[in-house]
Scaffold this motif. Structure first.
Motif, PDB file in Angstrom:
ATOM      1  N   ILE A   1       0.833  -1.204   0.000  1.00 46.88           N
ATOM      2  CA  ILE A   1       0.000   0.000   0.000  1.00 46.88           C
ATOM      3  C   ILE A   1       0.865   1.251   0.000  1.00 46.88           C
ATOM      4  O   ILE A   1       0.591   2.233  -0.707  1.00 46.88           O
ATOM      5  CB  ILE A   1      -0.959  -0.014   1.214  1.00 46.88           C
TER       6      ILE A   1
ATOM      7  N   ASP B   1       2.240   3.029  -3.201  1.00 49.44           N
ATOM      8  CA  ASP B   1       1.354   3.921  -3.969  1.00 49.44           C
ATOM      9  C   ASP B   1       1.246   3.504  -5.433  1.00 49.44           C
ATOM     10  O   ASP B   1       1.046   4.336  -6.317  1.00 49.44           O
ATOM     11  CB  ASP B   1       1.841   5.367  -3.862  1.00 49.44           C
TER      12      ASP B   1
ATOM     13  N   GLN C   1      -0.433   1.788  -8.739  1.00 49.24           N
ATOM     14  CA  GLN C   1      -1.793   1.645  -9.247  1.00 49.24           C
ATOM     15  C   GLN C   1      -2.126   0.193  -9.595  1.00 49.24           C
ATOM     16  O   GLN C   1      -3.291  -0.197  -9.581  1.00 49.24           O
ATOM     17  CB  GLN C   1      -1.986   2.526 -10.495  1.00 49.24           C
TER      18      GLN C   1
ATOM     19  N   LEU D   1      -5.824  -5.479   1.195  1.00 47.43           N
ATOM     20  CA  LEU D   1      -5.627  -4.602   0.041  1.00 47.43           C
ATOM     21  C   LEU D   1      -6.925  -4.031  -0.509  1.00 47.43           C
ATOM     22  O   LEU D   1      -6.891  -3.175  -1.403  1.00 47.43           O
ATOM     23  CB  LEU D   1      -4.897  -5.367  -1.072  1.00 47.43           C
TER      24      LEU D   1
ATOM     25  N   ALA E   1      -7.413  -0.098  -0.658  1.00 44.59           N
ATOM     26  CA  ALA E   1      -6.562   0.657  -1.586  1.00 44.59           C
ATOM     27  C   ALA E   1      -6.779   0.253  -3.038  1.00 44.59           C
ATOM     28  O   ALA E   1      -6.547   1.054  -3.952  1.00 44.59           O
ATOM     29  CB  ALA E   1      -5.094   0.468  -1.212  1.00 44.59           C
ATOM     30  N   TYR E   2      -7.236  -0.997  -3.242  1.00 43.81           N
ATOM     31  CA  TYR E   2      -7.386  -1.516  -4.598  1.00 43.81           C
ATOM     32  C   TYR E   2      -8.782  -2.118  -4.765  1.00 43.81           C
ATOM     33  O   TYR E   2      -9.022  -3.260  -4.362  1.00 43.81           O
ATOM     34  CB  TYR E   2      -6.295  -2.565  -4.881  1.00 43.81           C
TER      35      TYR E   2
ATOM     36  N   LYS F   1      -6.142  -0.230  -9.131  1.00 41.89           N
ATOM     37  CA  LYS F   1      -7.010   0.920  -8.910  1.00 41.89           C
ATOM     38  C   LYS F   1      -7.826   1.221 -10.158  1.00 41.89           C
ATOM     39  O   LYS F   1      -8.706   2.081 -10.130  1.00 41.89           O
ATOM     40  CB  LYS F   1      -6.169   2.132  -8.504  1.00 41.89           C
TER      41      LYS F   1
END
Length: 348
Positions: free
Chosen positions: A153, A156, A158, A177, A180-181, A195
């Motif tokens: 995480i 950063d 994608q 996760l 964040a995803y 992402k």
């Protein structure tokens, strides 16, 4: 009495003068002549010179070393950069033996090593990219899954590709996760977190009987990208079989064929390939793709083993309008591999 004192002074002075004329015994030019046996600097150190020439031959012709006996060619190519250590190791006895022949011979492997790997020692990063990707063999025996999740995480990135997902740990990664995803997919023991939306997922048959690779389409803000996630079979060093890579090589060919037939122009490959860019057996893949580390990294980017990295077997590669602008390894976590990261910019 005075005469005796004068004699003493004269003797001492004579002794001091003799001492002053004694040459300093170091590696100076005075000692590069003949030694006690009568050998000159061009005849001493022939064995050292021979070892230097052997090192040069292995560097220059590593691709010609046959794999027929224990796959020695692939073994050498996996650790090829370390062959350069022979130069400083041999330099010490060459100087001690005061061998002009050995020193001259050592120039050859030094120049060849610099030609092969010197470019990797400079920082080739090219600024900020449009997005970042990470690949990590998280290890089934990971000793600190939560630390691995936090590191992923914190990167950063994608897009994150993971290998060696197994059992209860898979659920930990999915839960950890998720915030964040928002998009992810898992096929067998490999997975992809993103992402950006993920679609059109299909396994890639590596000819090993279970799924360790797949292809997915990730819709980035700049358009669709075909992302391949792969974990090629492990290699083994066995007393009776040498460096066993046969299954890995079959899988590399299958993966290369799949990428060759990819309909999308922009393609990423993320994974543990159990081989380096120098390994001839990965040519079905490496011959058609560009290494992020080679193009935009700083140093060798060794990723395995994490405790003392000696080879970069975890790869991020691309082709078709994706320009790598940065490549690095992430800090060590609970895996025996270091995670690798790369930033990309659209070039067309």
């Amino acid at each position: 009495m005075a005469q005796a004192d004068r004699t003493e002074w004269t003797t001492d002075r004579s002794r001091d003068t003799s001492s002053d004329r004694r040459p300093v015994r170091f590696l100076g030019l005075r000692h590069w002549g003949r030694d006690a046996r009568g050998s000159g600097p061009w005849r001493r150190g022939l064995l050292i010179a021979l070892l230097a020439l052997l090192t040069a031959v292995l560097l220059a012709f590593h691709a010609d070393l046959p794999n027929g006996v224990g796959n020695l060619g692939s073994l050498l190519e996996t650790f090829l950069p370390w062959l350069g250590l022979a130069v400083p190791v041999l330099l010490v006895p060459a100087l001690l033996r005061r061998s002009a022949t050995a020193l001259l011979a050592l120039l050859l492997p030094a120049v060849l090593w610099a030609n092969l790997f010197g470019g990797l020692l400079t920082d080739k990063s090219g600024g900020k990219g449009d997005w970042t990707v990470v690949s990590h063999n998280v290890a089934a025996a990971n000793t600190d899954v939560q630390a691995t999740i936090r590191g992923l995480i914190a990167s950063d990135a994608q897009i994150v590709a993971l290998q060696e997902l197994a059992g209860k740990q898979l659920r930990s990664y999915e839960n950890g996760l998720a915030g964040a995803y928002p998009y992810h997919t898992v096929e067998g023991t490999v997975g992809l977190w993103s992402k950006y939306p993920i679609g059109e997922v299909s396994p890639v048959d590596l000819k090993i009987g279970w799924t360790r690779a797949f292809r997915a389409q990730v819709t980035t803000p700049q358009g669709p990208v075909a992302v391949y996630v792969a974990h090629l079979p492990s290699v083994r060093l066995k007393a009776e079989g040498g460096f066993t890579v046969n299954q890995r090589d079959v899988s590399a060919q299958a993966l290369g064929d799949a990428i060759q037939g990819e309909p999308l122009k922009k393609v990423l490959l993320l994974g543990d390939l159990n081989g380096t860019m120098n390994d001839r057996s990965l040519a079905p893949v490496t011959s058609q793709m560009r290494s992020a580390q080679g193009a935009a990294g700083d140093g060798f980017g060794f990723s395995w083993p994490a405790a003392f990295p000696m080879a970069r077997i975890d790869q991020i590669m691309s082709k078709g309008g994706l320009e790598p602008v940065d490549s690095r390894t992430l800090p060590r976590d609970g895996s025996d591999h270091l995670a690798v990261a790369a930033a990309y910019r659209y070039s067309s």
